[in-house]
Design a protein around this motif. Structure first.
Motif, PDB file in Angstrom:
ATOM      1  N   ASP A 144       0.907  -1.199   0.032  1.00 46.57           N
ATOM      2  CA  ASP A 144      -0.054   0.157  -0.044  1.00 46.57           C
ATOM      3  C   ASP A 144       1.029   0.981   0.141  1.00 46.57           C
ATOM      4  O   ASP A 144       1.956   1.352   0.965  1.00 46.57           O
ATOM      5  N   LEU A 145       0.659   2.036  -0.946  1.00 52.20           N
ATOM      6  CA  LEU A 145       1.592   3.461  -1.146  1.00 52.20           C
ATOM      7  C   LEU A 145       0.768   4.618  -0.558  1.00 52.20           C
ATOM      8  O   LEU A 145      -0.374   4.906  -0.501  1.00 52.20           O
ATOM      9  N   SER A 146       1.414   5.361   0.061  1.00 54.97           N
ATOM     10  CA  SER A 146       0.935   6.577   0.689  1.00 54.97           C
ATOM     11  C   SER A 146       2.241   7.577   0.783  1.00 54.97           C
ATOM     12  O   SER A 146       3.498   7.545   0.491  1.00 54.97           O
ATOM     13  N   LEU A 147       1.867   8.893   0.652  1.00 46.47           N
ATOM     14  CA  LEU A 147       2.894  10.114   0.761  1.00 46.47           C
ATOM     15  C   LEU A 147       3.385  10.064   2.210  1.00 46.47           C
ATOM     16  O   LEU A 147       2.662  10.274   3.105  1.00 46.47           O
ATOM     17  N   VAL A 148       4.964  10.337   1.962  1.00 43.98           N
ATOM     18  CA  VAL A 148       5.306  10.552   3.299  1.00 43.98           C
ATOM     19  C   VAL A 148       5.715  12.051   3.493  1.00 43.98           C
ATOM     20  O   VAL A 148       5.485  12.703   4.572  1.00 43.98           O
ATOM     21  N   LYS A 149       6.145  12.455   2.496  1.00 45.24           N
ATOM     22  CA  LYS A 149       6.630  14.100   2.404  1.00 45.24           C
ATOM     23  C   LYS A 149       6.499  14.751   1.129  1.00 45.24           C
ATOM     24  O   LYS A 149       6.879  14.019   0.202  1.00 45.24           O
ATOM     25  N   SER A 150       6.212  15.978   0.874  1.00 47.04           N
ATOM     26  CA  SER A 150       6.304  16.715  -0.214  1.00 47.04           C
ATOM     27  C   SER A 150       7.306  17.970  -0.062  1.00 47.04           C
ATOM     28  O   SER A 150       6.906  18.805   0.713  1.00 47.04           O
ATOM     29  N   ARG A 151       8.640  17.803  -0.638  1.00 49.67           N
ATOM     30  CA  ARG A 151       9.431  18.836  -0.417  1.00 49.67           C
ATOM     31  C   ARG A 151       9.145  20.231  -1.064  1.00 49.67           C
ATOM     32  O   ARG A 151       9.515  21.297  -0.533  1.00 49.67           O
ATOM     33  N   SER A 152       8.724  19.830  -2.266  1.00 53.78           N
ATOM     34  CA  SER A 152       8.309  21.336  -3.049  1.00 53.78           C
ATOM     35  C   SER A 152       6.881  21.755  -3.145  1.00 53.78           C
ATOM     36  O   SER A 152       6.429  22.405  -3.758  1.00 53.78           O
ATOM     37  N   ASN A 153       6.137  20.811  -1.953  1.00 57.35           N
ATOM     38  CA  ASN A 153       4.676  21.219  -2.054  1.00 57.35           C
ATOM     39  C   ASN A 153       4.189  20.989  -3.475  1.00 57.35           C
ATOM     40  O   ASN A 153       2.817  21.499  -3.880  1.00 57.35           O
ATOM     41  N   SER A 154       4.750  20.142  -4.326  1.00 57.42           N
ATOM     42  CA  SER A 154       4.006  19.670  -5.682  1.00 57.42           C
ATOM     43  C   SER A 154       2.960  18.838  -5.526  1.00 57.42           C
ATOM     44  O   SER A 154       2.257  18.571  -6.409  1.00 57.42           O
ATOM     45  N   VAL A 155       3.010  17.733  -4.423  1.00 52.79           N
ATOM     46  CA  VAL A 155       2.112  16.935  -4.336  1.00 52.79           C
ATOM     47  C   VAL A 155       1.386  16.935  -2.952  1.00 52.79           C
ATOM     48  O   VAL A 155       2.036  17.301  -1.848  1.00 52.79           O
TER      49      VAL A 155
END
Length: 282
Positions: free
Chosen positions: A40-51
């Motif tokens: 299962d995939l999930s977002l950990v962090k977005s460094r550029s606020n692009s996601v």
């Protein structure tokens, strides 16, 4: 964003190899496990606020043996939300076969983005002495040669396991997996951490940590960084295109996948793990 997802096929194809067993050419390293795994995939962090958010799944099937070669079937469906109603849906499928000696490799890869027509790569590679002959059917018929020192994905993982068992902390390899347009070669740098003993409890559990086939096995924290070989040769570029981290068991199974695409980081938690029957070589 499209470029990132197309690039992700390379890392996911390699991830698929890492989920499966290492090369059986050196069977003394121990048996390798045929299995099916769901992540299962999930977002950990977005460094550029692009996601803003990410979700998805990876389904991986591995079968084969050291005498008949190894087949891996892999599918990743991912959804990235970059805000303001911009959602990118990708469907990545890969089917590959590699012989146990790392001499032959066949692959079919399909990449679909949103409603666009699927991009397809279909080809084979054969090791011949000091070079590798590649023959592509798709995206366009083409033949070319690669340096014989380049390895295929399953052999890459076998070499990582061998290096880990030898107590090595660094391993450099050039890898060809057929991703992108079928002509991409990645230089890789693998960093191997200290072994985790079988009797040490995992900080977070998943189906692999409770499976009877896994309880007596060591594992290692591994990080593999992927560099565009062509860019490095032309520009001396040392920034990785992406990196992946995971815990690698000595039978080739991986857990706690983390994919770092520079702008954002995605984790892959094992949600299901089923061991398959494997026919022994006669």
């Amino acid at each position: 964003m499209v470029h990132l997802f197309r690039t992700s096929l390379g890392v996911m194809a390699l991830a698929a190899a890492s989920f499966g067993p290492g090369c059986g050419a050196q069977a003394a390293n121990g048996p390798f496990l045929a299995h099916q795994a769901l992540y299962d995939l999930s977002l950990v962090k977005s460094r550029s606020n692009s996601v803003n958010s990410a979700r998805g799944r990876i389904l991986y099937n591995f079968t084969g043996s050291s005498c008949e070669g190894y087949t891996s079937e892999f599918r990743q469906v991912s959804e990235l939300d970059s805000g303001e109603g911009k959602v990118t849906l990708s469907d990545l499928r890969s089917n590959s076969w590699e012989d146990a000696a790392g001499k032959s490799y066949r692959f079919k890869i399909e990449t679909r983005m949103n409603e666009a027509d699927a991009g397809r790569v279909d080809g084979s590679a054969e090791r011949d002495g000091d070079h590798i002959n590649v023959k592509l059917k798709l995206p366009a018929p083409k033949t070319f040669t690669l340096d014989g020192k380049i390895v295929f994905p399953t052999e890459q993982i076998q070499r990582i396991i061998a290096a880990a068992k030898d107590g090595k902390s660094l391993l450099e390899l050039s890898v060809y997996d057929g991703s992108d347009d079928g002509q991409k070669v990645y230089n890789t740098l693998t960093v191997i951490g200290q072994p985790i003993p079988a009797d040490r409890a995992a900080t977070s559990s998943d189906p692999s940590t409770s499976d009877e086939h896994m309880k007596s096995l060591r594992r290692w924290p591994v990080t593999v960084s992927y560099f565009d070989r062509e860019s490095q040769q032309k520009e001396g570029e040392q920034t990785p295109v992406y990196a992946m981290a995971f815990e690698l068991y000595e039978n080739g199974v991986s857990r706690q996948l983390v994919l770092d695409y520079n702008d954002f980081v995605i984790s892959g938690a094992m949600g299901k793990f089923d061991v398959k029957d494997s026919k022994p070589c006669n």
